[in-house]
Write a protein that holds these residues in place. Structure first.
Motif, short mmCIF file in Angstrom:
data_model
loop_
_atom_site.label_atom_id
_atom_site.label_comp_id
_atom_site.label_asym_id
_atom_site.label_seq_id
_atom_site.Cartn_x
_atom_site.Cartn_y
_atom_site.Cartn_z
N ARG A 1 0.80 -1.25 0.21
CA ARG A 1 -0.06 0.04 0.01
C ARG A 1 0.84 1.32 0.06
O ARG A 1 0.43 2.40 -0.50
CB ARG A 1 -0.87 0.08 1.05
CG ARG A 1 -2.12 -1.00 0.98
CD ARG A 1 -3.02 -0.88 2.32
NE ARG A 1 -4.28 -1.45 1.88
CZ ARG A 1 -4.92 -2.11 2.79
NH1 ARG A 1 -4.72 -2.17 3.98
NH2 ARG A 1 -6.02 -2.50 2.36
N GLN A 2 1.88 1.32 0.81
CA GLN A 2 2.69 2.41 0.74
C GLN A 2 3.38 2.75 -0.53
O GLN A 2 3.64 3.82 -0.97
CB GLN A 2 3.87 2.30 1.85
CG GLN A 2 3.65 2.18 3.20
CD GLN A 2 4.61 1.91 4.21
OE1 GLN A 2 5.71 1.22 3.72
NE2 GLN A 2 4.72 2.41 5.32
N LYS A 3 3.66 1.57 -1.36
CA LYS A 3 4.23 1.79 -2.86
C LYS A 3 3.13 2.01 -3.87
O LYS A 3 3.77 3.01 -4.86
CB LYS A 3 4.93 0.51 -3.19
CG LYS A 3 6.17 0.43 -2.12
CD LYS A 3 6.81 -1.00 -2.31
CE LYS A 3 8.12 -0.99 -1.27
NZ LYS A 3 8.98 -2.37 -1.31
N ILE A 4 2.04 1.65 -3.78
CA ILE A 4 0.93 1.76 -4.80
C ILE A 4 -0.02 2.82 -4.53
O ILE A 4 -0.57 3.07 -5.67
CB ILE A 4 0.49 0.39 -5.46
CG1 ILE A 4 -0.30 0.05 -4.40
CG2 ILE A 4 1.73 -0.58 -5.59
CD1 ILE A 4 -1.00 -1.39 -5.08
N GLU A 5 -0.61 2.99 -3.43
CA GLU A 5 -1.62 3.79 -3.06
C GLU A 5 -1.15 5.38 -3.19
O GLU A 5 -0.13 5.68 -2.26
CB GLU A 5 -2.19 3.29 -1.87
CG GLU A 5 -2.78 2.07 -1.68
CD GLU A 5 -4.24 1.55 -2.15
OE1 GLU A 5 -4.54 2.49 -3.08
OE2 GLU A 5 -4.36 0.36 -2.41
N ASP A 6 -2.27 6.09 -3.56
CA ASP A 6 -1.89 7.70 -3.26
C ASP A 6 -2.10 7.90 -1.92
O ASP A 6 -1.43 8.77 -1.27
CB ASP A 6 -3.00 8.24 -4.20
CG ASP A 6 -2.65 8.39 -5.75
OD1 ASP A 6 -1.43 7.91 -6.04
OD2 ASP A 6 -3.66 8.19 -6.35
N ASP A 7 -3.33 7.28 -1.08
CA ASP A 7 -3.33 7.66 0.37
C ASP A 7 -3.48 6.30 0.96
O ASP A 7 -4.61 5.41 0.80
CB ASP A 7 -4.62 8.26 0.59
CG ASP A 7 -4.89 8.63 1.79
OD1 ASP A 7 -4.29 8.36 2.62
OD2 ASP A 7 -6.10 9.53 2.02
N LYS A 8 -2.46 5.82 1.74
CA LYS A 8 -2.52 4.41 2.22
C LYS A 8 -3.50 4.25 3.26
O LYS A 8 -3.97 3.31 3.58
CB LYS A 8 -1.04 3.85 2.81
CG LYS A 8 -0.65 4.68 3.74
CD LYS A 8 0.60 4.47 4.26
CE LYS A 8 1.17 5.28 5.50
NZ LYS A 8 0.54 5.19 6.89
N PRO B 1 -7.11 3.35 0.90
CA PRO B 1 -6.64 2.51 -0.27
C PRO B 1 -7.76 2.35 -1.13
O PRO B 1 -8.87 2.09 -0.92
CB PRO B 1 -6.41 1.36 0.34
CG PRO B 1 -6.98 1.12 1.80
CD PRO B 1 -7.21 2.48 2.21
N ARG B 2 -7.31 2.36 -2.63
CA ARG B 2 -8.08 2.20 -3.72
C ARG B 2 -8.11 0.93 -3.96
O ARG B 2 -9.09 0.40 -4.82
CB ARG B 2 -7.96 3.47 -4.77
CG ARG B 2 -8.47 4.73 -4.55
CD ARG B 2 -8.12 5.64 -5.57
NE ARG B 2 -8.14 4.99 -7.05
CZ ARG B 2 -7.61 5.62 -7.93
NH1 ARG B 2 -7.00 6.79 -7.80
NH2 ARG B 2 -7.78 4.80 -9.20
N TYR B 3 -7.00 0.24 -4.25
CA TYR B 3 -6.46 -0.92 -4.96
C TYR B 3 -6.60 -2.20 -4.16
O TYR B 3 -7.20 -3.20 -4.67
CB TYR B 3 -5.18 -0.88 -5.80
CG TYR B 3 -5.08 0.34 -6.56
CD1 TYR B 3 -5.74 0.39 -7.91
CD2 TYR B 3 -4.54 1.43 -6.24
CE1 TYR B 3 -5.78 1.51 -8.63
CE2 TYR B 3 -4.46 2.37 -7.16
CZ TYR B 3 -4.85 2.39 -8.14
OH TYR B 3 -5.03 3.50 -9.41
N SER C 1 -8.94 0.29 -10.51
CA SER C 1 -9.88 1.36 -10.74
C SER C 1 -10.63 1.24 -12.17
O SER C 1 -10.27 0.21 -12.94
CB SER C 1 -8.87 2.47 -10.97
OG SER C 1 -8.28 2.56 -12.22
#
Length: 85
Positions: free
Chosen positions: A49-56, A59-61, A75
């Motif tokens: 999450r720290q690597k791929i999410e804009d706001d950990k 989370p969106r993903y 998305s």
């Protein structure tokens, strides 16, 4: 990404929308059985999450389903663009 981070993300991304328990993720990626799988999976998901999410914190993903596990939710833009391939 570490080998385990990549393995978890790859597993989940190959099955978008599928709900995985922490135990299922651990067995598929670590290829062993252990009592400490809960901590290993939780920590690995946090690093992803720290690597791929804009706001950990939102989370969106990778969504958490309380007391069950995690699921990868691509998305809508990503899903639409892949349909055109």
């Amino acid at each position: 990404m570490s080998r385990y981070e990549y393995g978890v993300l790859s597993l989940m991304a190959q099955h978008p929308g599928k709900l995985f328990t922490k135990e299922q993720i651990f067995e598929a990626v670590w290829h062993k059985d252990s009592e400490s799988y809960l901590r290993a999976v939780t920590s690995t998901i946090g690093r992803i999450r720290q690597k791929i999410e804009d706001d950990k914190d939102h989370p969106r993903y990778i969504k958490t389903v309380s007391n069950i596990g995690y699921q990868f939710v691509p998305s809508s833009e990503l899903v639409r663009s892949n349909r055109n391939l």
